[in-house]
Design a protein around this motif. Sequence first.
Motif, short mmCIF file in Angstrom:
data_model
loop_
_atom_site.label_atom_id
_atom_site.label_comp_id
_atom_site.label_asym_id
_atom_site.label_seq_id
_atom_site.Cartn_x
_atom_site.Cartn_y
_atom_site.Cartn_z
N THR A 164 -1.14 -6.49 -1.23
CA THR A 164 -0.01 -5.57 -1.07
C THR A 164 0.32 -4.86 -2.38
OG1 THR A 164 0.86 -7.03 0.65
CG2 THR A 164 2.36 -5.39 -0.25
N GLU A 165 0.24 -5.56 -3.50
CA GLU A 165 0.57 -4.94 -4.79
C GLU A 165 -0.38 -3.79 -5.10
OE1 GLU A 165 0.59 -7.93 -7.75
OE2 GLU A 165 2.34 -9.01 -6.93
N THR A 166 -1.66 -3.97 -4.80
CA THR A 166 -2.63 -2.89 -5.05
C THR A 166 -2.36 -1.71 -4.14
OG1 THR A 166 -4.31 -4.51 -5.70
CG2 THR A 166 -5.09 -2.33 -5.06
N VAL A 167 -2.00 -1.95 -2.88
CA VAL A 167 -1.70 -0.87 -1.95
C VAL A 167 -0.50 -0.07 -2.44
CG1 VAL A 167 -0.89 -0.35 0.38
CG2 VAL A 167 -2.69 -2.05 0.03
N THR A 168 0.54 -0.75 -2.91
CA THR A 168 1.74 -0.06 -3.41
C THR A 168 1.42 0.79 -4.63
OG1 THR A 168 3.11 -1.87 -2.56
CG2 THR A 168 4.09 -0.40 -4.21
N ALA A 169 0.62 0.24 -5.55
CA ALA A 169 0.26 0.99 -6.75
C ALA A 169 -0.57 2.21 -6.42
CB ALA A 169 -0.49 0.08 -7.72
N LEU A 170 -1.50 2.09 -5.46
CA LEU A 170 -2.31 3.25 -5.06
C LEU A 170 -1.46 4.33 -4.41
CD1 LEU A 170 -5.45 1.40 -3.62
CD2 LEU A 170 -5.37 2.80 -5.70
N GLN A 171 -0.50 3.93 -3.59
CA GLN A 171 0.38 4.92 -2.96
C GLN A 171 1.22 5.66 -3.99
OE1 GLN A 171 2.48 2.53 -0.11
NE2 GLN A 171 0.90 2.72 1.47
N ARG A 172 1.64 4.99 -5.03
CA ARG A 172 2.40 5.67 -6.09
C ARG A 172 1.55 6.68 -6.84
NH1 ARG A 172 5.44 0.27 -8.53
NH2 ARG A 172 7.01 0.08 -6.84
N LEU A 173 0.23 6.45 -6.85
CA LEU A 173 -0.67 7.41 -7.47
C LEU A 173 -1.06 8.54 -6.52
CD1 LEU A 173 -3.08 4.96 -9.36
CD2 LEU A 173 -1.24 6.34 -10.34
N GLY A 174 -0.57 8.49 -5.29
CA GLY A 174 -0.90 9.52 -4.32
C GLY A 174 -2.16 9.23 -3.53
N LEU A 175 -2.74 8.06 -3.69
CA LEU A 175 -3.96 7.69 -2.97
C LEU A 175 -3.54 6.87 -1.76
CD1 LEU A 175 -6.12 6.64 -6.05
CD2 LEU A 175 -6.08 8.85 -4.90
N ARG A 176 -3.30 7.54 -0.64
CA ARG A 176 -2.75 6.87 0.54
C ARG A 176 -3.80 6.52 1.58
NH1 ARG A 176 2.68 7.11 0.32
NH2 ARG A 176 3.61 8.57 -1.17
N THR A 177 -4.91 7.23 1.62
CA THR A 177 -5.94 6.96 2.62
C THR A 177 -7.25 6.59 1.94
OG1 THR A 177 -6.70 9.26 2.71
CG2 THR A 177 -4.85 8.65 4.15
N ILE A 178 -8.17 6.09 2.74
CA ILE A 178 -9.47 5.72 2.20
C ILE A 178 -10.21 6.97 1.72
CG2 ILE A 178 -11.72 4.72 2.81
CD1 ILE A 178 -10.30 2.85 4.71
N GLY A 179 -10.00 8.09 2.42
CA GLY A 179 -10.63 9.33 1.98
C GLY A 179 -10.12 9.77 0.62
N ASP A 180 -8.81 9.60 0.37
CA ASP A 180 -8.27 9.92 -0.96
C ASP A 180 -8.91 9.05 -2.03
OD1 ASP A 180 -6.62 11.73 0.29
OD2 ASP A 180 -4.90 10.35 0.39
N LEU A 181 -9.11 7.80 -1.70
CA LEU A 181 -9.69 6.88 -2.67
C LEU A 181 -11.15 7.23 -2.95
CD1 LEU A 181 -8.82 4.34 -4.26
CD2 LEU A 181 -9.79 2.96 -2.41
N GLN A 182 -11.88 7.68 -1.93
CA GLN A 182 -13.27 8.08 -2.14
C GLN A 182 -13.38 9.26 -3.09
OE1 GLN A 182 -14.42 8.20 2.21
NE2 GLN A 182 -16.36 7.48 1.32
N GLY A 183 -12.42 10.17 -3.03
CA GLY A 183 -12.49 11.36 -3.87
C GLY A 183 -12.01 11.14 -5.29
N ALA A 184 -11.41 9.98 -5.59
CA ALA A 184 -10.90 9.72 -6.93
C ALA A 184 -12.01 9.22 -7.85
CB ALA A 184 -9.77 8.68 -6.87
N ALA A 185 -11.80 9.38 -9.14
CA ALA A 185 -12.77 8.91 -10.13
C ALA A 185 -12.82 7.39 -10.12
CB ALA A 185 -12.40 9.43 -11.52
N ARG A 186 -13.99 6.82 -10.15
CA ARG A 186 -14.14 5.38 -10.02
C ARG A 186 -13.81 4.63 -11.31
NH1 ARG A 186 -17.36 3.67 -5.60
NH2 ARG A 186 -18.03 1.85 -6.82
N ALA A 187 -14.16 5.22 -12.47
CA ALA A 187 -13.95 4.51 -13.73
C ALA A 187 -12.48 4.18 -13.98
CB ALA A 187 -14.55 5.31 -14.89
N PRO A 188 -11.54 5.16 -13.83
CA PRO A 188 -10.12 4.81 -14.03
C PRO A 188 -9.62 3.76 -13.03
CG PRO A 188 -10.43 7.18 -14.13
CD PRO A 188 -11.71 6.60 -13.64
#
Length: 472
Positions: A164-188
């Motif tokens: 849950t903590e990881t999900v909350t942190a990703l949502q604060r970064l604007g990464l709400r869906t799996i597609g958003d996560l795929q388009g983000a840079a992997r290294a950061p």
Amino acid sequence: MWFPRLASNRVLRGCPSEPPFALIRKEGNAERIYCLNDPAQSLGLHRGMSLADARALCPELRIEPARPDLDARFLGVLRRWAMRYCPWVGREGEDGLVLDVTGSTHLWGGEEAMLEDMRAAMARAGVALRLGLGATRGAAWARAHYGEGADLAQLPVAALRVDTETVTALQRLGLRTIGDLQGAARAPLARRFGPELLLRLDQAMGAVPEPVTPEAESPHYATRMTLPEPIGLVSDVMGVTERLLKPLCTKLLAQHMGARRLMLTLRRVDQASQQVELRLAAPMRDAARILPLFQRGVDTVEAGFGIDMLRLEAVQVEPLAVQQIGSADHGADRLNDLITRIGTRIGLENIQRFQPTDSHIPERSFLTVPATHSLPASGWQVPRPRPITLFPPEPIMAKGAEPPARFRWRRMAFTTGRATGPERIAPEWWREDPAWASGLRDYWKIDTREGRRLWLFYTPQKPGWYVQGEFA
């Protein structure tokens, strides 16, 4: 396969409950909802809610204590049922199953037909089921929990099985869906969240394999033999039983187990069956020792027109350590065989032995325990010898603190020849025992001139003499 109401379905499927129902589990100092049914959830109740809050929202809530052990057993039953669809079935958490149906769907007329059969079977059983089908294990889990048939890229990041903590942190970064996560840079993402997040993403997308590991079946200790011609002689039945015992004991040896209870089933040609049960005093896997113990039960079998099938099963087994050759205690083996033989006549539960306990009170210094579930213990550790026979204290007429020179007991007159003592025993203050209400006791061993050796005690608080035992 995800069973969102696994625990409550286990309790309610035999007697469906229309009123709100919940299973309660204690967490810390509070009782919280562990699982609930649909009527309870429709009233606003949810998992993790405290029982006090749930009662405030729903006073008529029916509750029962949760049993995670029974839930796990129920999930095991569902796993065995799911093997009708494919052989590769494993557990997925505490309330789910994962199936690798590759090469099996055509047997059901395709994927949709197979899924429909699963839904219908669980609906008849009264078990809530949500299904997810995907090319990877992660994709199937995501669709079962967040939308069957949905596009994986449109599902929330929580569908990647992250905390849950990881999900909350990703949502604060604007990464709400799996597609958003795929388009983000992997290294950061790897620097901030560690390798777990990207591993779950790659598993869902198929970049990293995640095989299904089926659960190993527990060993089944049973053998059977179908005969070409019926038999009816006791010697023939014992001969077949011997042939069944050998492979059964070999399997027990391979699993480091011993049989505690054996069941021999004999089927007659008229399809009637008889059973011979053998309960052993100790775990055993020696066919030569077990076979004679069946003799008494086999003698009582009515063969009728003949027996054409025999089945031998170890219905109760226990771990039995490997013994070094030549170090076995044959005396203990003979004692266990004797207990088993007597137990077949009067019942094993009626054979008991004495065991010493940590108490200086004579009548509390031993327990009677079943001989089949205990080992012979060493002798009693006491400062003075104890009589071979104990009985409730019996008063005698005598005065003074010194042993009487003459006294009468059980209508017999005795003369004291030698007195050994005293041995002072105090009552156990933490026990409420009316028999020791008089307080201290001074015990004496009295050798009488008539040949009886008695155990007497004197009570200083309430002066009096009593006989409580007799030495051999």
